[in-house]
Design a protein around this motif. Structure first.
Motif, PDB file in Angstrom:
ATOM      1  N   ARG A 199      -9.226   3.625  -1.364  1.00  0.00           N
ATOM      2  CA  ARG A 199      -9.666   2.943  -0.916  1.00  0.00           C
ATOM      3  C   ARG A 199     -11.342   3.514  -1.374  1.00  0.00           C
ATOM      4  NH1 ARG A 199      -7.335  -0.380   3.077  1.00  0.00           N
ATOM      5  NH2 ARG A 199      -5.298   0.211   3.189  1.00  0.00           N
ATOM      6  N   ASP A 200     -12.239   2.595  -1.363  1.00  0.00           N
ATOM      7  CA  ASP A 200     -13.939   2.440  -1.554  1.00  0.00           C
ATOM      8  C   ASP A 200     -14.614   2.585  -0.731  1.00  0.00           C
ATOM      9  OD1 ASP A 200     -14.329   0.236  -0.193  1.00  0.00           O
ATOM     10  OD2 ASP A 200     -14.195  -1.305  -2.250  1.00  0.00           O
ATOM     11  N   GLU A 203      -2.459  -6.879   3.426  1.00  0.00           N
ATOM     12  CA  GLU A 203      -2.016  -4.887   3.334  1.00  0.00           C
ATOM     13  C   GLU A 203      -0.637  -5.013   3.593  1.00  0.00           C
ATOM     14  OE1 GLU A 203      -4.713  -2.113   3.649  1.00  0.00           O
ATOM     15  OE2 GLU A 203      -6.641  -2.541   3.322  1.00  0.00           O
ATOM     16  N   GLU A 215     -15.932   1.454   1.827  1.00  0.00           N
ATOM     17  CA  GLU A 215     -16.345   0.063   2.762  1.00  0.00           C
ATOM     18  C   GLU A 215     -14.258  -0.235   3.055  1.00  0.00           C
ATOM     19  OE1 GLU A 215     -17.982  -3.381   0.901  1.00  0.00           O
ATOM     20  OE2 GLU A 215     -19.761  -2.347   0.986  1.00  0.00           O
ATOM     21  N   GLY A 216     -13.982   0.835   2.589  1.00  0.00           N
ATOM     22  CA  GLY A 216     -11.815   0.873   3.029  1.00  0.00           C
ATOM     23  C   GLY A 216     -11.486  -0.267   1.871  1.00  0.00           C
ATOM     24  N   ARG A 217     -11.778  -1.707   1.110  1.00  0.00           N
ATOM     25  CA  ARG A 217     -11.046  -1.522   0.578  1.00  0.00           C
ATOM     26  C   ARG A 217     -10.200  -1.425  -0.329  1.00  0.00           C
ATOM     27  NH1 ARG A 217     -15.988  -5.484  -0.748  1.00  0.00           N
ATOM     28  NH2 ARG A 217     -16.263  -3.100  -1.526  1.00  0.00           N
ATOM     29  N   PRO A 218      -9.074  -1.676  -0.468  1.00  0.00           N
ATOM     30  CA  PRO A 218      -8.164  -0.911  -1.543  1.00  0.00           C
ATOM     31  C   PRO A 218      -8.268  -0.728  -2.842  1.00  0.00           C
ATOM     32  CG  PRO A 218      -6.818  -2.999  -0.272  1.00  0.00           C
ATOM     33  CD  PRO A 218      -8.459  -2.531  -0.089  1.00  0.00           C
ATOM     34  N   GLU A 219      -7.915   0.365  -3.446  1.00  0.00           N
ATOM     35  CA  GLU A 219      -8.404   0.296  -5.404  1.00  0.00           C
ATOM     36  C   GLU A 219      -6.812   0.544  -5.814  1.00  0.00           C
ATOM     37  OE1 GLU A 219     -12.940   2.123  -5.757  1.00  0.00           O
ATOM     38  OE2 GLU A 219     -11.527   2.859  -4.899  1.00  0.00           O
ATOM     39  N   VAL A 265      -1.703   0.867  -5.608  1.00  0.00           N
ATOM     40  CA  VAL A 265      -2.478   1.179  -4.741  1.00  0.00           C
ATOM     41  C   VAL A 265      -2.695   2.952  -4.235  1.00  0.00           C
ATOM     42  CG1 VAL A 265      -3.659   0.577  -2.905  1.00  0.00           C
ATOM     43  CG2 VAL A 265      -1.506  -0.580  -3.410  1.00  0.00           C
ATOM     44  N   THR A 277       0.562  -0.956  -0.173  1.00  0.00           N
ATOM     45  CA  THR A 277       0.290   0.132   0.354  1.00  0.00           C
ATOM     46  C   THR A 277       1.126   1.149  -0.244  1.00  0.00           C
ATOM     47  OG1 THR A 277      -0.258   0.066   2.502  1.00  0.00           O
ATOM     48  CG2 THR A 277      -1.880  -1.308   1.011  1.00  0.00           C
ATOM     49  N   PRO A 279      -5.103  -3.730  -6.945  1.00  0.00           N
ATOM     50  CA  PRO A 279      -6.024  -4.455  -6.905  1.00  0.00           C
ATOM     51  C   PRO A 279      -6.576  -4.800  -7.481  1.00  0.00           C
ATOM     52  CG  PRO A 279      -5.656  -2.318  -5.090  1.00  0.00           C
ATOM     53  CD  PRO A 279      -4.986  -2.128  -6.291  1.00  0.00           C
TER      54      PRO A 279
END
Length: 240
Positions: free
Chosen positions: A30-31, A59, A33-37, A27, A21, A41
């Motif tokens: 984050r979306d 991560e 919901e906090g997930r990496p974008e 990276v 990250t 990813p």
């Protein structure tokens, strides 16, 4: 692609994808919901869809931490800079993108090219165990390398200790130049960080599947479309 090949790559029945990250080009956010974008990813998600497996991101804050975790087998596929120093446990695909690495120097620096900085008495700050730090260790024989943990810490060491140069990825250095009056990014590059996918050396069938996936994403243009979708065109170059 057989079930046995999929099982070799992801034996837990879940594709666990390791992300660095700290690489903000790969990276990039984050979306909700906090997930990496970002590009890495998105590649992991595309691979999970192809395999028909659920996806789990693992991560790490730096490439060194990601590589250090390999013996514990806490993930199945990693996205990190390929370097010979990392091939003891890991096997790498062909590179999927390249990122230029160069130097930031103070305004009063006489340096005009990257090569000039490999000289006795020159001090260079670098993020510890990044791909470009490993390259400098192997290829710069005269300058003194001073490391710090992470990008921000390496910038602070460069600025606070008034070192001669800061090594890094061009896009990040262009940002950092605005934080230090008079500082400038040198033209050209001293190396290109080649980002690749990796898995564990003993997973031979899985490695072949992973290599085919990366090659197809490059050849079919899907990788270029992903890079474009995250606004990284011109910052990330599809590797030849």
């Amino acid at each position: 692609m057989t079930d046995a090949t999929v099982d070799d790559l992801a034996p837990e029945g879940v594709l666990r994808v390791a992300l660095n990250t700290g690489n903000f080009l790969l990276v990039s956010g984050r979306d909700a919901e906090g997930r990496p974008e970002g590009v890495a990813p998105a590649l992991g998600a595309a691979l999970a869809r192809r395999l028909g497996l659920p996806l789990q991101f693992v991560e790490y804050a730096s490439p060194g931490e990601l590589v250090d975790s390999a013996p514990a087998r806490q993930w199945d596929v990693g996205f990190v800079g390929a370097d010979p120093a990392r091939t003891g446990v890991l096997a790498f695909t062909e590179p999927y993108v390249e990122i230029e690495a160069t130097f930031l120097v103070p305004g009063e620096s006489p340096a005009r090219t990257c090569a000039e900085l490999d000289a006795s008495g020159v001090t260079i700050s670098a993020s510890s165990r990044s791909a470009y730090h490993l390259w400098l260790m192997a290829n710069f024989s005269h300058a003194e390398l001073r490391t710090a943990q992470g990008l921000e810490a390496s910038f602070r060491r460069f600025a606070d200790e008034k070192l001669d140069a800061l090594a890094g990825l061009r896009t990040r250095l262009e940002h950092d130049a605005g934080r230090l009056p008079g500082a400038r990014v040198l033209p050209g590059r001293f190396m290109a960080v080649q980002q690749a996918a990796c898995t564990f050396r003993e997973r031979g069938e899985g490695m072949r599947l992973l290599s085919d996936f990366i090659a197809q994403m490059k050849r079919g243009g899907e990788l270029a479309r992903i890079i474009e979708s995250f606004g990284q065109r011109g910052k990330l170059l599809v590797a030849p």
